[in-house]
Enzyme design. Structure first.
Site, mmCIF file in Angstrom:
data_model
loop_
_atom_site.group_PDB
_atom_site.id
_atom_site.type_symbol
_atom_site.label_atom_id
_atom_site.label_comp_id
_atom_site.label_asym_id
_atom_site.label_seq_id
_atom_site.Cartn_x
_atom_site.Cartn_y
_atom_site.Cartn_z
ATOM 1 N N HIS A 51 56.601 25.566 33.486
ATOM 2 C CA HIS A 51 57.611 26.226 32.664
ATOM 3 C C HIS A 51 58.461 27.152 33.540
ATOM 4 C CE1 HIS A 51 55.632 25.539 28.471
ATOM 5 N NE2 HIS A 51 55.965 24.419 29.087
ATOM 6 N N GLU A 53 59.163 30.344 33.536
ATOM 7 C CA GLU A 53 58.603 31.609 34.015
ATOM 8 C C GLU A 53 57.753 31.381 35.264
ATOM 9 O OE1 GLU A 53 58.506 30.165 31.141
ATOM 10 O OE2 GLU A 53 58.199 31.537 29.463
ATOM 11 N N CYS A 77 55.677 30.854 26.050
ATOM 12 C CA CYS A 77 54.685 30.208 25.185
ATOM 13 C C CYS A 77 53.340 30.904 25.343
ATOM 14 C CB CYS A 77 54.580 28.725 25.525
ATOM 15 S SG CYS A 77 53.903 28.404 27.155
ATOM 16 N N CYS A 86 52.392 30.624 29.376
ATOM 17 C CA CYS A 86 53.192 31.471 30.262
ATOM 18 C C CYS A 86 52.848 32.941 30.094
ATOM 19 C CB CYS A 86 54.673 31.264 29.988
ATOM 20 S SG CYS A 86 55.220 29.654 30.554
ATOM 21 N N ARG A 194 77.922 13.862 29.216
ATOM 22 C CA ARG A 194 76.939 12.770 29.361
ATOM 23 C C ARG A 194 75.642 13.281 29.959
ATOM 24 N NH1 ARG A 194 80.442 7.776 31.905
ATOM 25 N NH2 ARG A 194 81.647 7.336 30.024
ATOM 26 N N THR A 206 83.546 -1.328 21.765
ATOM 27 C CA THR A 206 83.857 -0.606 23.004
ATOM 28 C C THR A 206 83.293 -1.348 24.210
ATOM 29 O OG1 THR A 206 83.861 1.484 21.804
ATOM 30 C CG2 THR A 206 83.555 1.615 24.190
ATOM 31 N N ASP A 210 85.980 -2.624 26.891
ATOM 32 C CA ASP A 210 86.103 -1.821 28.125
ATOM 33 C C ASP A 210 85.003 -2.076 29.147
ATOM 34 O OD1 ASP A 210 88.168 -0.610 26.812
ATOM 35 O OD2 ASP A 210 87.027 1.170 26.223
ATOM 36 N N ARG A 217 77.765 11.010 36.537
ATOM 37 C CA ARG A 217 77.957 11.601 37.857
ATOM 38 C C ARG A 217 77.317 12.968 37.880
ATOM 39 N NH1 ARG A 217 83.956 11.548 39.625
ATOM 40 N NH2 ARG A 217 84.219 9.821 38.178
HETATM 41 C C1 AOF Z 1 58.086 28.406 27.856
HETATM 42 N N1 AOF Z 1 58.773 28.169 28.996
HETATM 43 O O1 AOF Z 1 60.010 26.848 30.277
HETATM 44 C C2 AOF Z 1 59.384 26.014 28.168
HETATM 45 C C3 AOF Z 1 58.691 26.315 26.953
HETATM 46 O O2 AOF Z 1 53.556 20.915 26.713
HETATM 47 P P1 AOF Z 1 54.088 22.149 27.353
HETATM 48 O O3 AOF Z 1 53.001 22.993 27.942
HETATM 49 O O4 AOF Z 1 55.186 21.865 28.357
HETATM 50 O O5 AOF Z 1 54.727 23.048 26.194
HETATM 51 C C4 AOF Z 1 55.887 22.610 25.545
HETATM 52 C C5 AOF Z 1 56.322 23.650 24.561
HETATM 53 O O6 AOF Z 1 56.509 24.907 25.223
HETATM 54 C C6 AOF Z 1 57.680 23.323 23.959
HETATM 55 O O7 AOF Z 1 57.573 22.581 22.765
HETATM 56 C C7 AOF Z 1 58.248 24.706 23.670
HETATM 57 O O8 AOF Z 1 57.744 25.259 22.476
HETATM 58 C C8 AOF Z 1 57.718 25.505 24.844
HETATM 59 N N2 AOF Z 1 58.666 25.408 25.943
HETATM 60 N N3 AOF Z 1 58.092 27.513 26.836
HETATM 61 O O9 AOF Z 1 57.414 29.438 27.756
HETATM 62 C C9 AOF Z 1 59.421 27.026 29.205
HETATM 63 N N4 AOF Z 1 59.986 24.811 28.371
HETATM 64 ZN ZN ZN Z 2 55.468 28.378 28.771
#
Ligand code: AOF
Ligand code: ZN
Length: 314
Positions: A51, A53, A77, A86, A194, A206, A210, A217
């Site tokens: 994550h 943090e 989290c 985290c 994109r 489309t 095209d 990119r």
């Molecule tokens: C954070 N920091 O950078 C993100 C969070 O399966 P995991 O452990 O990757 O947890 C996914 C969940 O964590 C995601 O659904 C969301 O609630 C949270 N994402 N939390 O503290 C992060 N990407």
């Molecule tokens: Zn986290």
């Protein structure tokens, strides 16, 4: 660098990852010393990877001992998911203050991370509740950043951005022989739309007219899976050579008969954001049926001048 600049860099680091983290949200973080010096910046690289943090703490290197405060665009989290909580990593690093850009809309997480930190004696501040206008604005940017994730959690469907282009005569299709924008700025913008999407959605009309390449990119080498290309083609008109070519360019094409069923399927697959680049028929059908969240309209006023407007569905 000021405290505010450090926070903006964390937000920018998260934005760089849009389109590469699903089913997880894009998140950025910055670590500060007690004097407000930026010690580290990091972003979440994608599901299953550390994550934001944890990445930001890692980039502090030897300065980690001086970590005092952390800004994170999304509430840390407090659960064991694909990666450890985290909140534990922040406490272990001796962090005393945590500034949160947006609460996690995930109902299993919301508020839990902030509460756990407070209970451990950490000073927690939500940007949305700040007395400072700069901090409240930052909070809004953090909420905007996760708008597709929030929509997906609430509805089970991806957030749909429709991009449509009108030529100088007000026609929706690009003039024959001209598939691209003259302005470098707009071309970059179109590629960023994109890149930030998990899925590109188009129609057989489309494709046949095209044969668009749908290349992205400036893509991130950290994307772990090919980008989905959904093609609405109820009559089975799209040829295998086109599909094979798309696969060769790193896309994952799928022929679709029913748009709503496709949005459900994409949501179940964990896609947060769809970009629709289609002709007037499919675009019109999706607008009429309310199957959109953001509408980006590009008007080519003259060969040198283009105008962009963005509308959001309330
Ligand atoms: C954070 N920091 O950078 C993100 C969070 O399966 P995991 O452990 O990757 O947890 C996914 C969940 O964590 C995601 O659904 C969301 O609630 C949270 N994402 N939390 O503290 C992060 N990407
Ligand atoms: Zn986290």
């Amino acid at each position: 660098m000021s405290l505010h600049e450090g926070r903006l860099r964390a937000l920018a680091a998260a934005r760089e990852r849009l389109g590469a983290t699903a089913p997880n949200p894009a998140v950025g973080a910055a670590v500060f010393s007690v004097e407000g010096e930026v010690l580290g910046i990091g972003a979440h690289l994608g599901a299953g990877r550390p994550h934001a943090e944890v990445e930001a703490l890692r980039t502090c290197g030897e300065a980690l001992g001086r970590a005092h405060a952390v800004f994170v665009t999304l509430e840390p989290c407090n659960h064991q998911g694909r990666t450890p909580p985290c909140t534990a990593a922040l406490l272990q690093a001796g962090v005393r203050a945590v500034w949160i850009g947006a609460l996690d809309p995930n109902p299993h997480v919301r508020g839990g991370g902030a509460d756990a930190l407070r209970q451990a004696g950490v000073q927690v501040r939500l940007m949305a509740e700040s007395a400072s206008p700069d901090e409240r604005r930052l909070g809004h940017h953090c909420e905007d950043l996760i708008a597709p994730y929030t929509h997906w959690l609430r509805t089970g469907r991806p957030y749909v951005t429709i991009k449509r282009v009108f030529d100088a005569a007000g026609r929706m299709e690009p003039p024959p022989g001209r598939k691209t924008f003259s302005s470098h700025r707009l071309l970059e913008y179109a590629h960023r739309l994109r890149r930030e999407s998990d899925v590109l959605l188009t129609g057989s009309g489309t494709v046949l007219a095209d044969r668009p390449e749908f290349t992205v990119r400036y893509d991130l080498d950290t994307r772990t899976s090919p980008r989905r290309l959904s093609i609405c083609d109820r009559r089975g008109r799209v040829d295998d050579a086109y599909l094979a070519g798309a696969m060769g360019r790193g896309l994952l094409p799928r022929i679709v008969a029913d748009i709503e069923a496709e949005l459900d399927l994409l949501g179940a697959e964990g896609a947060h954001q769809v970009l629709v680049e289609a002709g007037p028929t499919l675009t019109g059908r999706m607008l009429d049926r309310g199957l959109w969240n953001r509408l980006v309209t590009i008007r080519q006023i003259s060969p040198e001048e283009e105008q962009v407007t963005v509308e959001r569905r309330p």
